[in-house]
Design a protein around this motif. Structure first.
Motif, short mmCIF file in Angstrom:
data_model
loop_
_atom_site.label_atom_id
_atom_site.label_comp_id
_atom_site.label_asym_id
_atom_site.label_seq_id
_atom_site.Cartn_x
_atom_site.Cartn_y
_atom_site.Cartn_z
N GLU A 51 -22.71 125.34 108.22
CA GLU A 51 -22.18 125.35 109.59
C GLU A 51 -20.70 125.00 109.65
OE1 GLU A 51 -24.45 121.36 109.13
OE2 GLU A 51 -24.58 123.45 108.41
N ASP A 52 -20.14 124.51 108.57
CA ASP A 52 -18.72 124.13 108.56
C ASP A 52 -17.82 125.19 107.94
OD1 ASP A 52 -19.07 121.74 109.84
OD2 ASP A 52 -19.19 120.54 108.02
N ILE A 53 -18.39 126.29 107.49
CA ILE A 53 -17.56 127.28 106.79
C ILE A 53 -16.49 127.84 107.71
CG2 ILE A 53 -17.56 129.56 105.70
CD1 ILE A 53 -20.29 128.87 104.51
N GLU A 54 -16.86 128.35 108.87
CA GLU A 54 -15.85 128.93 109.77
C GLU A 54 -14.95 127.86 110.39
OE1 GLU A 54 -16.54 132.21 112.35
OE2 GLU A 54 -18.41 132.75 111.37
N PRO A 55 -15.47 126.71 110.84
CA PRO A 55 -14.57 125.69 111.38
C PRO A 55 -13.51 125.21 110.38
CG PRO A 55 -16.82 125.22 112.04
CD PRO A 55 -16.89 126.35 111.07
N VAL A 56 -13.85 125.21 109.09
CA VAL A 56 -12.91 124.73 108.08
C VAL A 56 -12.01 125.85 107.58
CG1 VAL A 56 -12.72 123.76 105.75
CG2 VAL A 56 -14.38 122.81 107.37
N LEU A 57 -12.59 127.02 107.31
CA LEU A 57 -11.83 128.10 106.67
C LEU A 57 -11.36 129.18 107.64
CD1 LEU A 57 -13.95 128.58 103.41
CD2 LEU A 57 -11.93 127.15 103.78
N GLY A 58 -11.81 129.12 108.89
CA GLY A 58 -11.33 130.09 109.87
C GLY A 58 -12.40 131.09 110.26
N ALA A 59 -12.21 131.69 111.42
CA ALA A 59 -13.17 132.67 111.96
C ALA A 59 -13.35 133.82 110.97
CB ALA A 59 -12.69 133.20 113.30
N GLY A 60 -14.60 134.19 110.77
CA GLY A 60 -14.91 135.29 109.88
C GLY A 60 -15.11 134.90 108.44
N ALA A 61 -14.81 133.66 108.08
CA ALA A 61 -15.00 133.23 106.69
C ALA A 61 -16.50 133.22 106.36
CB ALA A 61 -14.42 131.84 106.47
N ASP A 62 -16.82 133.61 105.12
CA ASP A 62 -18.22 133.69 104.74
C ASP A 62 -18.51 132.77 103.56
OD1 ASP A 62 -17.13 134.98 102.54
OD2 ASP A 62 -17.81 136.98 103.15
N LEU A 63 -19.75 132.81 103.11
CA LEU A 63 -20.18 131.92 102.04
C LEU A 63 -19.43 132.19 100.74
CD1 LEU A 63 -22.08 129.71 101.01
CD2 LEU A 63 -23.83 131.47 100.64
N ALA A 64 -19.17 133.44 100.43
CA ALA A 64 -18.45 133.76 99.20
C ALA A 64 -17.05 133.15 99.21
CB ALA A 64 -18.36 135.27 99.02
N GLN A 65 -16.39 133.20 100.37
CA GLN A 65 -15.05 132.60 100.48
C GLN A 65 -15.13 131.08 100.36
OE1 GLN A 65 -14.40 134.98 104.19
NE2 GLN A 65 -12.28 135.04 103.45
N ALA A 66 -16.18 130.50 100.91
CA ALA A 66 -16.34 129.05 100.82
C ALA A 66 -16.56 128.62 99.37
CB ALA A 66 -17.51 128.59 101.69
N ARG A 67 -17.38 129.35 98.65
CA ARG A 67 -17.62 129.03 97.25
C ARG A 67 -16.32 129.15 96.44
NH1 ARG A 67 -22.93 129.19 95.34
NH2 ARG A 67 -22.22 130.05 93.35
N ASP A 68 -15.55 130.20 96.70
CA ASP A 68 -14.29 130.38 95.98
C ASP A 68 -13.30 129.28 96.32
OD1 ASP A 68 -12.40 132.12 94.38
OD2 ASP A 68 -11.34 132.07 96.30
N HIS A 69 -13.24 128.90 97.60
CA HIS A 69 -12.32 127.85 98.03
C HIS A 69 -12.66 126.52 97.35
CE1 HIS A 69 -9.98 125.24 100.71
NE2 HIS A 69 -11.07 124.51 100.84
N VAL A 70 -13.93 126.17 97.32
CA VAL A 70 -14.36 124.91 96.70
C VAL A 70 -14.13 124.95 95.20
CG1 VAL A 70 -16.36 123.46 96.21
CG2 VAL A 70 -15.98 124.33 98.52
N ARG A 71 -14.43 126.09 94.59
CA ARG A 71 -14.22 126.21 93.14
C ARG A 71 -12.76 126.01 92.77
NH1 ARG A 71 -13.34 125.72 88.64
NH2 ARG A 71 -14.06 126.90 86.82
N ARG A 72 -11.86 126.63 93.54
CA ARG A 72 -10.43 126.53 93.24
C ARG A 72 -9.89 125.14 93.55
NH1 ARG A 72 -7.63 129.04 96.45
NH2 ARG A 72 -9.16 130.04 97.82
N SER A 73 -10.27 124.57 94.68
CA SER A 73 -9.69 123.28 95.06
C SER A 73 -10.20 122.14 94.18
CB SER A 73 -9.98 122.99 96.54
OG SER A 73 -11.37 122.95 96.79
N LEU A 74 -11.50 122.05 93.98
CA LEU A 74 -12.03 120.98 93.14
C LEU A 74 -11.68 121.20 91.68
CD1 LEU A 74 -15.62 120.34 94.59
CD2 LEU A 74 -13.51 119.09 95.05
N GLY A 75 -11.82 122.44 91.21
CA GLY A 75 -11.50 122.73 89.82
C GLY A 75 -10.03 122.52 89.51
N GLY A 76 -9.17 122.91 90.44
CA GLY A 76 -7.73 122.72 90.23
C GLY A 76 -7.36 121.26 90.15
N ALA A 77 -7.93 120.45 91.04
CA ALA A 77 -7.61 119.02 91.05
C ALA A 77 -8.09 118.33 89.78
CB ALA A 77 -8.24 118.36 92.28
#
Length: 322
Positions: free
Chosen positions: A273-299
């Motif tokens: 339920e937080d995917i669109e509020p956090v990543l913007g309207a129209g964001a989907d599960l695939a984008q959320a997985r990619d965002h988390v992978r890049r942000s946590l993995g990068g850090a």
């Protein structure tokens, strides 16, 4: 339990998910830190499909405690009996049963029974244990219900990945950098504060302030269990950003004949339920997985590279020793 203060409790919740799904969540203790809020880390010691023995670190009554448990699983009856081999004080005995009953319409009822005891005359301990058991039981059932009811989408909401860095230096120095998290703000400009308390040796309570690219600050809280002899630090974030329903991880230092591999592992349960509020309207599960992978993995990869530099620069070269 002769002379002890024995108490019995029972809690139930109805779940809009098949009984088999609910039971499967209970049966795999290695996933509990993602699905059961008080659970910090589970170290499985033995498992043959029906008998399970594991070490558990968990929060209870505002503290971190640990114990070794044994469980007997009966998949046909969907019951799991458990008891602590060496109970965590103030308990002198702790055990119980999970039951999953099938209801009409593809629903299930999940019930948790506890029986526990404290030493005679320990009224304060008995009261603390009853309150902690009550709070943890409610939290466990509520999160298990919420997770099970997402069962058709659960595979997509779960994410596990790791990154590694090769190090030509002593494993003790790699581990030292990962352990001394209070020093990270001096090396990572995005980390503005790291407050660590370690009232119990090897168990760190960490509060971390991280500055995002837009200038905002995110505060996370974690429990870290440090296992130096195994070259491991396991952790769970007890305060997560909106997109993450749960986040656990591990730092590991694996030496071999030619050097060291430092590994950062992440396991995440996303909050749909937080995917669109956090990543913007129209964001989907695939984008959320990619965002988390890049942000946590990068850090975590940046931390691994700093650990490598710490280990490699601390080792004098042959010419320097001459």
């Amino acid at each position: 339990m002769s002379g002890e203060r024995v108490q019995h409790t029972s809690y139930s919740v109805d779940v809009a998910a098949p009984a088999g799904v609910v039971y499967a969540l209970l049966a795999d203790t290695t996933q509990w830190p993602l699905f059961v809020p008080p659970s910090i880390h589970v170290e499985r010691l033995d498992f043959d499909g029906t008998s399970d023995r594991f070490g558990m670190w968990a929060t209870a009554g505002g503290t971190v405690t640990s114990w070794v448990s044994r469980r007997s699983l009966d998949p046909a009856r969907r019951t799991i009996d458990f008891h602590q081999e060496v109970p965590a004080p103030p308990a002198t005995a702790m055990g119980g049963r999970w039951e999953v009953d099938e209801l009409a319409g593809g629903r299930a009822r999940l019930t948790l029974h506890h029986r526990f005891a404290t030493a005679p005359g320990d009224a304060a301990g008995a009261r603390w244990l009853a309150e902690a058991t009550d709070a943890n039981s409610h939290a466990e059932l509520e999160q298990l219900k919420r997770t099970a009811e997402q069962w058709t989408a659960l595979d997509g909401l779960l994410l596990s990945f790791e990154d590694s860095v090769r190090v030509e230096g002593p494993p003790e120095l790699v581990y030292d950098f990962l352990y001394r998290v209070a020093d990270w703000p001096a090396h990572l400009p995005e980390i503005t504060r790291a407050h660590v308390t370690e009232d119990r040796t090897g168990v760190q309570l960490l509060t971390l302030d991280t500055r995002a690219a837009d200038g905002t600050t995110d505060t996370s809280e974690s429990v870290r269990v440090c296992l130096p002899h195994a070259g491991r630090i396991v952790y769970k974030r007890t305060r997560t950003p909106r997109l993450l329903a749960a986040h656990t991880g591990e730092w590991s230092v694996d030496p071999d004949e030619t050097g060291v591999t430092a590994v950062a592992t992440h396991r995440v349960l996303l909050r749909a339920e937080d995917i669109e509020p956090v990543l913007g309207a129209g964001a989907d599960l695939a984008q959320a997985r990619d965002h988390v992978r890049r942000s946590l993995g990068g850090a975590s990869t940046r931390v691994l590279h700093l650990a490598r530099r710490h280990a490699e620069t601390a080792v004098p070269t042959l010419s320097a020793r001459r």
